[in-house]
Write a protein that holds these residues in place. Sequence first.
Motif, PDB file in Angstrom:
ATOM      1  N   CYS A 171       0.841  -1.196   0.000  1.00 26.51           N
ATOM      2  CA  CYS A 171       0.000   0.000   0.000  1.00 26.51           C
ATOM      3  C   CYS A 171       0.878   1.249   0.000  1.00 26.51           C
ATOM      4  O   CYS A 171       1.786   1.372   0.830  1.00 26.51           O
ATOM      5  N   THR A 172       0.605   2.158  -0.922  1.00 31.36           N
ATOM      6  CA  THR A 172       1.318   3.435  -0.968  1.00 31.36           C
ATOM      7  C   THR A 172       0.292   4.558  -0.920  1.00 31.36           C
ATOM      8  O   THR A 172      -0.883   4.366  -1.256  1.00 31.36           O
ATOM      9  N   TYR A 173       0.741   5.763  -0.547  1.00 29.90           N
ATOM     10  CA  TYR A 173      -0.202   6.811  -0.186  1.00 29.90           C
ATOM     11  C   TYR A 173       0.211   8.168  -0.762  1.00 29.90           C
ATOM     12  O   TYR A 173       1.398   8.447  -0.962  1.00 29.90           O
ATOM     13  N   VAL A 174      -0.808   9.002  -1.000  1.00 29.21           N
ATOM     14  CA  VAL A 174      -0.593  10.423  -1.236  1.00 29.21           C
ATOM     15  C   VAL A 174      -1.444  11.154  -0.199  1.00 29.21           C
ATOM     16  O   VAL A 174      -2.645  10.916  -0.078  1.00 29.21           O
ATOM     17  N   VAL A 175      -0.780  12.010   0.565  1.00 22.98           N
ATOM     18  CA  VAL A 175      -1.446  12.749   1.645  1.00 22.98           C
ATOM     19  C   VAL A 175      -1.608  14.195   1.211  1.00 22.98           C
ATOM     20  O   VAL A 175      -0.631  14.872   0.879  1.00 22.98           O
ATOM     21  N   TRP A 176      -2.840  14.666   1.204  1.00 20.73           N
ATOM     22  CA  TRP A 176      -3.165  16.041   0.828  1.00 20.73           C
ATOM     23  C   TRP A 176      -3.184  16.915   2.072  1.00 20.73           C
ATOM     24  O   TRP A 176      -3.877  16.611   3.040  1.00 20.73           O
ATOM     25  N   ILE A 177      -2.392  17.997   2.058  1.00 18.43           N
ATOM     26  CA  ILE A 177      -2.345  18.932   3.177  1.00 18.43           C
ATOM     27  C   ILE A 177      -3.405  20.008   2.973  1.00 18.43           C
ATOM     28  O   ILE A 177      -3.486  20.624   1.903  1.00 18.43           O
ATOM     29  N   SER A 178      -4.211  20.244   3.981  1.00 20.72           N
ATOM     30  CA  SER A 178      -5.251  21.275   3.919  1.00 20.72           C
ATOM     31  C   SER A 178      -4.590  22.645   3.845  1.00 20.72           C
ATOM     32  O   SER A 178      -3.847  23.044   4.750  1.00 20.72           O
ATOM     33  N   PHE A 179      -4.897  23.363   2.767  1.00 19.53           N
ATOM     34  CA  PHE A 179      -4.179  24.607   2.493  1.00 19.53           C
ATOM     35  C   PHE A 179      -5.028  25.499   1.592  1.00 19.53           C
ATOM     36  O   PHE A 179      -5.699  25.022   0.693  1.00 19.53           O
ATOM     37  N   SER A 180      -5.021  26.798   1.870  1.00 21.17           N
ATOM     38  CA  SER A 180      -5.662  27.808   1.037  1.00 21.17           C
ATOM     39  C   SER A 180      -7.174  27.851   1.253  1.00 21.17           C
ATOM     40  O   SER A 180      -7.720  27.232   2.161  1.00 21.17           O
ATOM     41  N   GLY A 181      -7.888  28.614   0.378  1.00 23.53           N
ATOM     42  CA  GLY A 181      -9.320  28.806   0.517  1.00 23.53           C
ATOM     43  C   GLY A 181     -10.117  27.583   0.094  1.00 23.53           C
ATOM     44  O   GLY A 181      -9.582  26.630  -0.466  1.00 23.53           O
ATOM     45  N   PHE A 193      -6.706  13.234  -6.029  1.00 19.77           N
ATOM     46  CA  PHE A 193      -7.394  11.953  -6.197  1.00 19.77           C
ATOM     47  C   PHE A 193      -7.121  11.364  -7.575  1.00 19.77           C
ATOM     48  O   PHE A 193      -6.895  10.150  -7.702  1.00 19.77           O
ATOM     49  N   LEU A 194      -7.143  12.203  -8.606  1.00 20.11           N
ATOM     50  CA  LEU A 194      -6.834  11.688  -9.944  1.00 20.11           C
ATOM     51  C   LEU A 194      -5.408  11.144  -9.973  1.00 20.11           C
ATOM     52  O   LEU A 194      -5.147  10.074 -10.560  1.00 20.11           O
ATOM     53  N   TYR A 195      -4.492  11.846  -9.345  1.00 21.04           N
ATOM     54  CA  TYR A 195      -3.107  11.356  -9.290  1.00 21.04           C
ATOM     55  C   TYR A 195      -3.052  10.022  -8.552  1.00 21.04           C
ATOM     56  O   TYR A 195      -2.322   9.105  -8.956  1.00 21.04           O
ATOM     57  N   LEU A 197      -5.443   7.782  -8.428  1.00 24.20           N
ATOM     58  CA  LEU A 197      -5.971   6.777  -9.361  1.00 24.20           C
ATOM     59  C   LEU A 197      -4.914   6.333 -10.366  1.00 24.20           C
ATOM     60  O   LEU A 197      -4.771   5.150 -10.670  1.00 24.20           O
ATOM     61  N   LEU A 198      -4.165   7.303 -10.892  1.00 23.88           N
ATOM     62  CA  LEU A 198      -3.172   7.016 -11.930  1.00 23.88           C
ATOM     63  C   LEU A 198      -1.980   6.232 -11.395  1.00 23.88           C
ATOM     64  O   LEU A 198      -1.319   5.506 -12.144  1.00 23.88           O
ATOM     65  N   THR A 199      -1.689   6.374 -10.112  1.00 19.04           N
ATOM     66  CA  THR A 199      -0.491   5.763  -9.530  1.00 19.04           C
ATOM     67  C   THR A 199      -0.807   4.659  -8.528  1.00 19.04           C
ATOM     68  O   THR A 199       0.097   4.169  -7.844  1.00 19.04           O
ATOM     69  N   ASN A 200      -2.078   4.287  -8.453  1.00 18.87           N
ATOM     70  CA  ASN A 200      -2.523   3.229  -7.535  1.00 18.87           C
ATOM     71  C   ASN A 200      -2.139   3.519  -6.091  1.00 18.87           C
ATOM     72  O   ASN A 200      -1.710   2.627  -5.348  1.00 18.87           O
ATOM     73  N   ARG A 201      -2.302   4.763  -5.706  1.00 17.68           N
ATOM     74  CA  ARG A 201      -2.063   5.167  -4.330  1.00 17.68           C
ATOM     75  C   ARG A 201      -3.405   5.387  -3.623  1.00 17.68           C
ATOM     76  O   ARG A 201      -4.438   5.555  -4.263  1.00 17.68           O
ATOM     77  N   VAL A 202      -3.337   5.416  -2.310  1.00 18.26           N
ATOM     78  CA  VAL A 202      -4.504   5.729  -1.482  1.00 18.26           C
ATOM     79  C   VAL A 202      -4.449   7.206  -1.121  1.00 18.26           C
ATOM     80  O   VAL A 202      -3.414   7.697  -0.664  1.00 18.26           O
ATOM     81  N   LEU A 203      -5.541   7.921  -1.354  1.00 13.53           N
ATOM     82  CA  LEU A 203      -5.617   9.333  -0.990  1.00 13.53           C
ATOM     83  C   LEU A 203      -6.070   9.462   0.461  1.00 13.53           C
ATOM     84  O   LEU A 203      -7.089   8.909   0.861  1.00 13.53           O
ATOM     85  N   LEU A 204      -5.295  10.225   1.223  1.00 10.75           N
ATOM     86  CA  LEU A 204      -5.676  10.550   2.600  1.00 10.75           C
ATOM     87  C   LEU A 204      -5.676  12.066   2.745  1.00 10.75           C
ATOM     88  O   LEU A 204      -4.763  12.750   2.267  1.00 10.75           O
ATOM     89  N   VAL A 205      -6.703  12.577   3.413  1.00 12.38           N
ATOM     90  CA  VAL A 205      -6.946  14.012   3.486  1.00 12.38           C
ATOM     91  C   VAL A 205      -6.681  14.534   4.889  1.00 12.38           C
ATOM     92  O   VAL A 205      -7.235  14.013   5.868  1.00 12.38           O
TER      93      VAL A 205
END
Length: 565
Positions: A171-181, A193-195, A197-205
Amino acid sequence: MDLTVLRSRFSASSSTDRRGAGLPRVVGKKFGFDTMRLMGIMVACLMALPVLLTISLIYRNPSPDESSSVFDARFTAQKGPDGKSSHQVINPEDKLLDRLLITGHDERSCLSRYRSVLYRKTSSHKPSSYLISRLRKYEELHKRCGPSTESYTKALEQVKSGHSIIGSNDCTYVVWISFSGLGNRILTIASAFLYALLTNRVLLVDRGKDMDDLFCEPFPERSWLLSMDFPLLSQFNTFHQKSPHCYGKMLKSNIINSSTKTVPSFLYLHLVHDYDDHDKLFFCDQDQTLLSKVPWLILKTDNYFVPSLFLISSFQQELNELFPEKGTVFHHLGRYLFHPSNRIWGLITRYYEAYLAKADERIGIQIRVFENDPGPFKYVMDQILSCTLNEKLLPQVNKQEPDLMASEDKQSKAVLVTSLSSGYSEMLRNMYWEYPTVSGEVIGVYQPSHEGYQQTEKQIHNRKAWAEIYLLSLSDVLVTSSWSTFGYVAQGLGGLKSWILYKPENRTAPDPPCRRAMSIEPCFHAPPFYDCKAKTGVDTGALVPHVRHCEDMSWGLKLVDSHEL
């Protein structure tokens, strides 16, 4: 008279009366028990009747907090082409948005997920079968690797160790940092999320201050919110271009490159508008090969970077299958991911039903002024009127003659204005109150809030902002301001090609005042202009037919379809 005869007659009569009088007593003895039982049943029925009526009313008129299984047999009143009310049956499958969504979510916990179909027109843009299948596969991946799973716990150990252990976790991950408006956050989550999907990673917010307050969970069973025990959580606010784990800085310092064998357990990706040339190498194939080896990617961005993903050659075939209609990426991903929480859904539905539902047409006008003072400014109002009147989005007013049209012939338009200032809606409302329209239409002007200035860190401000974005997306016609991510989200969710108000210069209304959007896609405001293969600068808006420069920002990029040009 002969007393003997009289006595005999009386005796006979008395005998008959006694027999008749005795008959009821015999019947009473025979049927007394059944009568009492019948009366008891009647009393019980009368006592049960109010309860039965209450249950009947509940099922006929379910409260907003009840399960939305009523969709299976629900009718909604809608206005037909002639303006008269008609009834349309809701197909149970319509609430799944052409199978973008799945059944099985707890409907009470997120009323908006399956009820948006009651307020929004059916989209003419259909998701591809391949996109639907990939979403289902992603949901399985998220269920297996998301928070509170064994795989997630193992992956956290890698972060703590600081080193990637090959083969230790699938399992690999992309973590989105809450930032901006808020508008930026919505667009950047869709990009991340699209990234994923393309890289078979799990999105965590990263939940930031209010992500869990604004949005429902989009995936079944496992949360998309980063767990509070994530080892790097306290460092998110300190990540920047010069951070030790920033990918661009590490490339620049030659700490990491394509031949690196041992990669760190995580890297920080700085894709904010101020990123430099080394940060922008994220959009090159060679760098994607290297990044694929890193278990955790921590992403901070305020850009909708989807258009540049379409320029990465290793992603192109997959993207073509996912989105045969290139200009619908955010439309599909946005409707899949972003469901207003119950609190926000209440704001949306109460306002819609009170002010917008009965109109024959709904027109949204989103006003964003890039000045220190929110206004109102005369040049902005002049521009709005020039656009809406010239393009016949709103009718002209008759200042010479009284309104003589019969009331039953009048059509109604509801104008929803969103702005930090109340001045523009007041001027528009006064104009249509003081003068009749030449077309005879009745115009109502409404504005949910006017906060004065942007208050990104305030929870109630963001609640109102999300509700207003969603209300704008329910419009039939939309007018938006240049450069505004608020407007981009509304047009994308609604599948609307908005009329874009050009950005004024020197406080003067531009001529022409507006133009129609090429597509319903948002604009990438800060794209790279670099040819990864040639290693030289290039106009990335001229490489492929479906990536073009934006209408409102000449250097920006957006996705379009060839038939839209």
